[in-house]
Design a protein around this motif. Sequence first.
Motif, PDB file in Angstrom:
ATOM      1  N   LEU A 266       0.822  -1.222   0.000  1.00 31.53           N
ATOM      2  CA  LEU A 266       0.000   0.000   0.000  1.00 31.53           C
ATOM      3  C   LEU A 266       0.853   1.268   0.000  1.00 31.53           C
ATOM      4  CD1 LEU A 266      -2.898  -1.124   2.342  1.00 31.53           C
ATOM      5  CD2 LEU A 266      -3.075  -0.475  -0.072  1.00 31.53           C
ATOM      6  N   MET A 267       2.022   1.195   0.634  1.00 30.40           N
ATOM      7  CA  MET A 267       2.906   2.365   0.615  1.00 30.40           C
ATOM      8  C   MET A 267       3.393   2.645  -0.807  1.00 30.40           C
ATOM      9  SD  MET A 267       2.780   3.618   3.490  1.00 30.40           S
ATOM     10  CE  MET A 267       4.018   4.907   3.413  1.00 30.40           C
ATOM     11  N   VAL A 268       3.565   1.574  -1.572  1.00 27.84           N
ATOM     12  CA  VAL A 268       3.969   1.747  -2.963  1.00 27.84           C
ATOM     13  C   VAL A 268       2.812   2.360  -3.757  1.00 27.84           C
ATOM     14  CG1 VAL A 268       4.585   0.481  -5.037  1.00 27.84           C
ATOM     15  CG2 VAL A 268       5.750  -0.012  -2.905  1.00 27.84           C
ATOM     16  N   GLY A 269       1.589   1.896  -3.492  1.00 28.38           N
ATOM     17  CA  GLY A 269       0.412   2.518  -4.113  1.00 28.38           C
ATOM     18  C   GLY A 269       0.385   4.008  -3.778  1.00 28.38           C
ATOM     19  N   GLU A 270       0.771   4.322  -2.539  1.00 28.29           N
ATOM     20  CA  GLU A 270       0.800   5.717  -2.085  1.00 28.29           C
ATOM     21  C   GLU A 270       1.790   6.546  -2.913  1.00 28.29           C
ATOM     22  OE1 GLU A 270      -1.316   6.432   0.447  1.00 28.29           O
ATOM     23  OE2 GLU A 270      -0.697   8.480   0.908  1.00 28.29           O
ATOM     24  N   TYR A 271       2.909   5.948  -3.276  1.00 31.50           N
ATOM     25  CA  TYR A 271       3.883   6.642  -4.143  1.00 31.50           C
ATOM     26  C   TYR A 271       3.219   7.071  -5.447  1.00 31.50           C
ATOM     27  CZ  TYR A 271       8.588   6.383  -2.209  1.00 31.50           C
ATOM     28  OH  TYR A 271       9.711   6.609  -1.480  1.00 31.50           O
ATOM     29  N   ILE A 272       2.475   6.132  -6.048  1.00 37.04           N
ATOM     30  CA  ILE A 272       1.888   6.417  -7.359  1.00 37.04           C
ATOM     31  C   ILE A 272       0.791   7.474  -7.222  1.00 37.04           C
ATOM     32  CG2 ILE A 272       0.711   5.405  -9.362  1.00 37.04           C
ATOM     33  CD1 ILE A 272       2.000   2.712  -8.585  1.00 37.04           C
ATOM     34  N   VAL A 273      -0.083   7.292  -6.230  1.00 35.72           N
ATOM     35  CA  VAL A 273      -1.194   8.242  -6.059  1.00 35.72           C
ATOM     36  C   VAL A 273      -0.644   9.630  -5.703  1.00 35.72           C
ATOM     37  CG1 VAL A 273      -3.309   8.752  -4.796  1.00 35.72           C
ATOM     38  CG2 VAL A 273      -2.801   6.388  -5.428  1.00 35.72           C
ATOM     39  N   SER A 274       0.354   9.676  -4.815  1.00 33.25           N
ATOM     40  CA  SER A 274       0.860  10.997  -4.414  1.00 33.25           C
ATOM     41  C   SER A 274       1.690  11.640  -5.522  1.00 33.25           C
ATOM     42  CB  SER A 274       1.657  10.917  -3.111  1.00 33.25           C
ATOM     43  OG  SER A 274       2.809  10.147  -3.309  1.00 33.25           O
ATOM     44  N   SER A 275       2.104  10.841  -6.517  1.00 34.05           N
ATOM     45  CA  SER A 275       2.785  11.451  -7.673  1.00 34.05           C
ATOM     46  C   SER A 275       1.783  12.005  -8.669  1.00 34.05           C
ATOM     47  CB  SER A 275       3.653  10.420  -8.394  1.00 34.05           C
ATOM     48  OG  SER A 275       4.606   9.898  -7.538  1.00 34.05           O
ATOM     49  N   GLY A 276       0.488  11.805  -8.418  1.00 37.06           N
ATOM     50  CA  GLY A 276      -0.518  12.442  -9.276  1.00 37.06           C
ATOM     51  C   GLY A 276      -1.411  11.489 -10.049  1.00 37.06           C
ATOM     52  N   ASN A 277      -1.247  10.176  -9.842  1.00 35.44           N
ATOM     53  CA  ASN A 277      -2.105   9.236 -10.572  1.00 35.44           C
ATOM     54  C   ASN A 277      -2.993   8.468  -9.587  1.00 35.44           C
ATOM     55  OD1 ASN A 277      -3.254   7.293 -12.155  1.00 35.44           O
ATOM     56  ND2 ASN A 277      -1.375   6.740 -13.235  1.00 35.44           N
ATOM     57  N   PRO A 278      -4.289   8.840  -9.509  1.00 31.90           N
ATOM     58  CA  PRO A 278      -5.152   8.194  -8.513  1.00 31.90           C
ATOM     59  C   PRO A 278      -5.672   6.825  -8.950  1.00 31.90           C
ATOM     60  CG  PRO A 278      -6.392   9.853  -9.728  1.00 31.90           C
ATOM     61  CD  PRO A 278      -4.996   9.878 -10.285  1.00 31.90           C
ATOM     62  N   ASN A 279      -5.431   6.463 -10.232  1.00 33.65           N
ATOM     63  CA  ASN A 279      -6.050   5.242 -10.758  1.00 33.65           C
ATOM     64  C   ASN A 279      -5.136   4.029 -10.626  1.00 33.65           C
ATOM     65  OD1 ASN A 279      -8.516   6.454 -11.510  1.00 33.65           O
ATOM     66  ND2 ASN A 279      -7.431   7.447 -13.195  1.00 33.65           N
ATOM     67  N   VAL A 280      -5.113   3.501  -9.420  1.00 32.85           N
ATOM     68  CA  VAL A 280      -4.246   2.355  -9.117  1.00 32.85           C
ATOM     69  C   VAL A 280      -5.116   1.137  -8.811  1.00 32.85           C
ATOM     70  CG1 VAL A 280      -2.497   1.472  -7.511  1.00 32.85           C
ATOM     71  CG2 VAL A 280      -2.402   3.859  -8.264  1.00 32.85           C
TER      72      VAL A 280
END
Length: 358
Positions: free
Chosen positions: A221-235
């Motif tokens: 989930l922390m890795v998902g957080e990297y992607i979402v916080s970089s600007g892509n909410p569609n994970v």
Amino acid sequence: MFVVMTSGATEAEILGVKSRILAEGLTPFDHEDGAHVVIAVVGEIGERKPALIDQFATLPGVERVTPITRPFKLTSREFHPDDTVIRVLDAAIGDGSLTVMAGPCSIESRDQLFETAEAVKAAGATVLRGGAFKPRTSPYAFQGLGVEGLRYLAEARERTGLPVITEVMEPSQVDIVAEYADILQIGTRNMQNYSLLRDVGRVARPVMLKRGYGATVEEWLMVGEYIVSSGNPNVILCERGIRTFETYTRNTLDLAAVPLLHHLTHLPVIVDPSHATGKRWLVKPLAIGGVAVGADGVMVEVHPDPDRALSDAEQQLDLDQFRSLMAALVPVHDRVRGMHGDPVVENAASSAAGLAKH
Ligand code: PEP
Ligand code: MN
């Protein structure tokens, strides 16, 4: 922490809070939760936490500030109680429908891909998979067709109307893969490749994040957080088995992770019984199991002639086996739909209490 605005908060008040957050060197991410706008404050907060809570709580339009002890914020259910639904072409992932991603492990030729694409589409698949860049354990094994494979994938989308998913292995491939594919896949071996994560966070394509075979749910989930916080909410999260002491199966499918993830996060969850088991005859029972425990869908490998496949020959289903899988899966999905009820969440806008860690 989350700043929960009052239900009547004005645009100006919301902007005021966001600029205070920015002035502290932190980043605001807002989300509408029912009648309330909830603003997540992310960044290095450390010891400033109590002072910041007091400061933000007194700003105009703020109802309250809720601390959160979980390390993942934007991917948490508390921040975003509703399920995230990801739409690609005609497919919706996470909306309660059954997502079935099917196709060959590797794209080997135009004919092989097209024959598979048409058969899986006719049987009810909703997304076409196919590896163009292959992460192989052996450097001597088939490494994929690369860009030629991506072109076949795009042609197969034109023919079938199915959105396509394929793996991106390195930052330098992100743009080209995003040009051809509808969903980018991050493989298990790359789950913690941080430069790749940041790069897929910047593209306008959903990302399916496979669980690292040695990763805990929280690390994932922390890795998902990297992607979402970089600007892509569609994970999308994909449970594909983890490494344990068991050797009869390629990996051990962690089915408990499915309801656990639905509890912890709003992101859709897919189960991949092909890589989890490595055995063709185990794919069907575990796909059924994945759907029964509430997965939003499955990803399975399908090949017109699995024994001759250039990769993962032992785990790919043939076309008849895929049809038989679909015939079993659809009634299971219909039967369990709605049975799991709403995940147990503490709503950021209605829970005044702090949030427990687990
Ligand atoms: C794949 O889906 O093609 C793949 C290589 O899977 P994983 O990263 O889970 O091994
Ligand atoms: Mn494979």
